[in-house]
Write an enzyme that holds these catalytic residues in place. Structure first.
Site, mmCIF file in Angstrom:
data_model
loop_
_atom_site.group_PDB
_atom_site.id
_atom_site.type_symbol
_atom_site.label_atom_id
_atom_site.label_comp_id
_atom_site.label_asym_id
_atom_site.label_seq_id
_atom_site.Cartn_x
_atom_site.Cartn_y
_atom_site.Cartn_z
ATOM 1 C CD GLN A 91 21.741 -7.236 5.256
ATOM 2 O OE1 GLN A 91 21.204 -7.009 6.349
ATOM 3 N NE2 GLN A 91 23.011 -6.978 5.015
ATOM 4 C CG HIS A 119 29.499 -11.419 8.550
ATOM 5 N ND1 HIS A 119 29.519 -10.046 8.484
ATOM 6 C CD2 HIS A 119 29.447 -11.866 7.288
ATOM 7 C CE1 HIS A 119 29.491 -9.692 7.205
ATOM 8 N NE2 HIS A 119 29.458 -10.772 6.454
ATOM 9 C CB THR A 155 39.908 -28.252 4.567
ATOM 10 O OG1 THR A 155 40.856 -29.001 3.818
ATOM 11 C CG2 THR A 155 39.764 -28.844 5.957
ATOM 12 C CB CYS A 209 35.101 1.379 -4.392
ATOM 13 S SG CYS A 209 36.509 2.492 -4.335
ATOM 14 C CG ASN A 251 22.705 -4.797 0.813
ATOM 15 O OD1 ASN A 251 22.038 -5.154 -0.161
ATOM 16 N ND2 ASN A 251 23.803 -4.086 0.696
ATOM 17 N N GLY A 298 28.646 -15.170 2.274
ATOM 18 C CA GLY A 298 27.611 -14.712 1.350
ATOM 19 C C GLY A 298 28.131 -14.467 -0.053
ATOM 20 C CB THR A 299 31.110 -12.685 -1.298
ATOM 21 O OG1 THR A 299 30.786 -11.489 -0.584
ATOM 22 C CG2 THR A 299 31.703 -12.323 -2.647
HETATM 23 C C1 LIG Z 1 22.643 -8.787 0.700
HETATM 24 C C2 LIG Z 1 24.063 -9.227 0.912
HETATM 25 N N1 LIG Z 1 24.575 -10.186 0.131
HETATM 26 C C3 LIG Z 1 25.833 -10.624 0.288
HETATM 27 C C4 LIG Z 1 26.657 -10.116 1.257
HETATM 28 C C5 LIG Z 1 28.054 -10.624 1.354
HETATM 29 O O1 LIG Z 1 28.187 -11.562 2.373
HETATM 30 P P1 LIG Z 1 29.608 -11.882 2.986
HETATM 31 O O2 LIG Z 1 30.042 -10.660 3.710
HETATM 32 O O3 LIG Z 1 29.387 -13.040 3.903
HETATM 33 O O4 LIG Z 1 30.517 -12.255 1.860
HETATM 34 C C6 LIG Z 1 26.151 -9.112 2.108
HETATM 35 C C7 LIG Z 1 26.966 -8.510 3.179
HETATM 36 O O5 LIG Z 1 27.831 -7.699 2.996
HETATM 37 C C8 LIG Z 1 24.836 -8.653 1.920
HETATM 38 O O6 LIG Z 1 24.320 -7.683 2.689
#
Ligand SMILES: Cc1ncc(COP(=O)(O)O)c(C=O)c1O
Lengths: 428, 359
Positions: free
Chosen positions: A219, A241, A277, A365, A191, A104-105
């Protein structure tokens, strides 16, 4: 040994008994720690589905780089492409619109920076990013980075007390800065407090101004109906995840005609937008999980929302002064978010943890120090209310027993935390 | 007992927590986040403020198999320790921030919160003994003894404290850490002030207090013998860094005798003039038995790691007065006077006070 840490700690087998569940052999404790506690933190991460684990293990046993030209490579490639199709099919996208990432990040960074850069390159006047004030840090900090380091201007869209965005407010913002905006980003569901945004309406506004719209649906997928094409968004973030897949794999659904400058440079494996990869095993497991979660969504949501409603009702009964945060209706089925006046979220978390109940205070943090949540603050809460909040999030393994365990422990915990809170404020 | 182990990320607190676990206590580890901006703080066995320290503490807790949390006390620390430190220097005194941190943070803010949350005591890795008799004694390792910086603790605070390391030398503690597989076993000690990253106290103070140029005056002649850019940068007994323009008549080195914030003057003079034999203290704490009603023969220590001298001590009203049996040099207001009773089982801390005047 009461109170010894037992999750993932070999030999500290007395834990589960001490935490109020029937004792189990240490080996089981190790492998199945979450089954023996009351895990109410599914929004942080949720246990992998058995079928995703199996798919992962099976694929990880094979060899082959999906970019290799020989038979082993082709086999790995086939697994990746089949996974891409499965994901596309259940999320209303074309296979070519699925860009695999490391989660996600990364997807959020790619969407926010990449679309901003591409848009600005095409039209140097487009330097503004419009983002909701309640985004996850992956979006929030990407926007702030663009603003402080890359000459962008950020517009933060406010939310109401329930954490909801207003499409008219977005229209006003776009009206005011029509030719200047490069990108709008607003999460599908929050979230922390679980508020579900009117994404289609927001995307429609952006589309009317010809501005690409990104949504972080991390989410939302598997929790509420998500259809990429029908929603009208240009880009959508999803991660493994949170829905029963592995950590470290996700995707950005990216419309075919949406320009996006790469963040990671290299082999250009994914549409030349993302390099690295491809993680065939992770991707296969991710696809299995997405498919299972989306197909089960309706039934899941009904079951989990009922559990959640029960949890909320009983928490309110047990702790009448608790404030229920978020939108009562447009809400993720598994989310329950409260403020407990006079308590510190930190203290509540620790006391519940000591009883084998896992929940969350919001964002933390790197040093592990809790900051008051920007989401609660954006919803108009004061610092105290923000710091006194706790999120319970249910998921696919949640049971009525989990709710019962929480409700049984909570009154004493709140009472204790309130006394601790009072000590703190009189001393300082 | 349910005990809270304050874990700095250093070897001492890690072993202290381990011993508490072994003693059968239900131990929870807590790392205190004290820095508002962790990057600017020093790392080290006693420094307790950097991200690296926080990680080291967490890893030690993992090895011990105890729950671990980080408590944010940055605001309290800033107010009660850092700001007081600066204010004390500005007032011409020489504070001891570690002592202050024990008094206001570790055994006050943290202890209070711990008790309110249902803990019975706080465990730390200080080198001092605190036995079942409730008396605070020097560590067996006199070189590492920290009874001086703990002597500010009240009876109530001591009653809820556990110092498991007092019977061990530092070498033994390191050895035990290695044996237990604690990665911090050979983490170096830190002796500097944790919130002054580069160890430059003067620069830190100048930053906070700004330049305040003034005169350096010779005590005997009254003559101006030099200039300074801030009286707060000087400590009684200091000799180095005075850069006096006018040599002493007798050619002997001169020392800082006193600091007068009102006139922003630093007074210097010969070593003999530094000698004091009477010390007055304020805000006394007495934990080594009932408060004495008569004068008492004992020993006193006037700064951390300073020499110990025989003295006659009296508690009067809100103060403490010590007649030293032999003169001592370099006694600075703001430091603690700690009163000990010599004892073969470890000298016993009887009480302490903050030095307000010396003559
Ligand atoms: C709304 C939201 N965006 C992004 C993320 C980040 O995703 P990831 O943990 O796969 O990097 C999360 C989870 O922590 C999330 O709840």
């Amino acid at each position: 040994m009461a109170g010894r840490e037992w999750i993932g700690t070999s030999g500290a087998g007395a834990g589960p008994a001490a935490r109020g569940r029937a004792s189990e052999a240490p080996a089981r404790t190790l492998a199945l720690g979450w089954m023996l506690m009351t895990y109410l933190d599914h929004a942080a991460t949720t246990p992998m589905l058995e079928e995703a684990l199996e798919a992962y293990a099976a694929t990880a046993r094979e060899v082959g780089n999906p970019s290799s030209l020989h038979a082993a490579g082709r086999c790995a490639r086939r697994r990746v492409e089949e996974s891409r199709e499965r994901i596309a099919a259940v999320l209303g996208a074309r296979p070519s619109e699925v860009v695999f990432t490391g989660g996600g990040t990364e997807s959020d960074n790619l969407a926010v920076k990449g679309i901003f850069w591409a848009r600005r390159a095409a039209d140097p006047g487009r330097i503004r990013v419009v983002a909701s004030a309640v985004e996850h840090h992956a979006v929030l900090d990407s926007v702030e980075w663009l603003a402080t380091r890359d000459g962008a201007t950020a517009s933060w869209l406010p939310v109401d007390q329930a954490g909801r965005l207003d499409p008219d407010r977005l229209a006003a913002e776009l009206d005011a800065h029509a030719g200047e905006v490069a990108l709008v980003t607003a999460m599908w569901a929050n979230n922390e407090v679980g508020t579900v945004q009117p994404i289609a309406a927001l995307a429609e506004v952006a589309a009317a101004y010809g501005i690409p719209f990104h949504t972080d649906a991390v989410q939302a997928v598997g929790q509420v109906p998500v259809d990429f094409a029908a929603s009208g968004v240009a880009a959508l973030t999803v991660t493994g995840h949170k829905l029963g897949g592995p950590v470290g794999v996700g995707a950005l659904l990216l419309g075919r005609d949406v320009g996006c400058t790469p963040v990671l440079h290299g082999g250009g494996q994914e549409r030349d937008v993302r390099s690295g990869t491809l993680d065939a095993a992770g991707i296969v497991a991710f696809a299995v999980a997405v498919e299972a979660a989306v197909k089960a969504q309706q039934e899941y949501a009904a079951r989990v929302a009922a559990l959640r409603d029960d949890l909320v009702a009983r928490v309110r009964q047990a702790v009448p002064e608790a404030v229920y945060n978020g939108d009562p209706a447009d809400r993720l089925p598994g989310n329950a978010h409260f403020s407990f006046p006079g308590c510190e979220g930190d203290a509540l978390l620790m006391l519940l943890d000591a009883q084998g109940i896992a929940c969350s205070t919001g964002s933390a943090c790197s040093a592990g120090v809790a900051q008051p949540s920007h989401v609660l603050l954006a919803m108009g809460a004061d610092d105290d209310r923000a710091r006194s909040s706790l999120r319970f999030s249910l998921g696919h393994t949640s049971t009525a027993e989990d709710v019962a365990a929480l409700v049984a422990a909570l009154p004493a915990v709140v009472e204790r935390a309130r006394r601790a809170g009072a000590v703190k404020s009189t001393r300082s | 007992m349910r005990v809270l182990a304050a874990m700095s990320g250093g070897v001492d607190s890690a072993v202290a927590a381990a011993r508490a676990v072994e003693a059968g206590h239900d131990v929870t580890g807590v790392h205190l986040a004290l820095a508002r901006n962790p990057q600017t703080y020093r790392t080290g066995a006693r420094g307790c403020c950097t991200l690296e320290d926080s990680r080291d503490a967490r890893r030690a807790a993992d090895v011990l198999g105890i729950p671990f949390y980080v408590w944010d006390l940055a605001d309290r620390f800033h107010e009660d320790v850092v700001e007081t430190f600066v204010a004390e220097y500005a007032a011409g005194r020489t504070p001891n921030p570690c002592l202050r941190c024990n008094e206001k943070i570790k055994f006050a803010a943290v202890l209070d919160r711990a008790v309110a949350l249902g803990f019975d005591a706080v465990v730390t890795g200080h080198h001092a003994r605190l036995g079942p008799d409730g008396l605070l004694r020097r560590s067996v390792d006199l070189g590492k003894d920290q009874s001086y910086v703990l002597a500010v603790l009240t009876r109530e605070q001591l009653d809820r404290s556990i110092f498991p390391l007092g019977d061990s030398t530092k070498a033994q503690v390191r050895e035990e850490a290695a044996r237990r597989g604690l990665a911090v076993a050979d983490k170096p000690d830190s002796h500097d002030i944790c919130f002054i990253a580069d160890g430059d106290t003067r620069g830190f103070l100048a930053d906070k207090l700004g330049e305040a140029p003034g005169e350096i005056v010779d005590a005997r002649t009254g003559a101006v013998v030099g200039a300074h850019s801030g009286a707060y940068a000087y400590t009684v007994g200091q000799r180095k860094g005075l850069s006096l323009g006018v040599p002493a008549p007798d050619g002997k080195p001169r020392y800082v005798l006193s600091i007068t914030p009102k006139t922003n003057t630093v007074t210097v003079g010969p070593a003999e003039a530094l000698e004091v034999s009477t010390v007055a203290g304020e805000r006394p704490v007495w934990t080594g038995g009932p408060r004495p009603t008569a004068a008492l023969d004992c020993e006193v220590q006037l700064r951390a790691h300073g020499q110990v001298v025989p003295a006659n001590v009296r508690l009067d009203g809100a103060g403490l007065r010590a007649e030293l049996r032999e003169p001592v040099r370099g006694v600075a207001a703001g430091q603690a006077i700690v009163v000990y009773r010599p004892d073969p089982g470890g000298d016993v801390v009887l009480g302490s006070a903050t030095i307000s005047a010396a003559a």
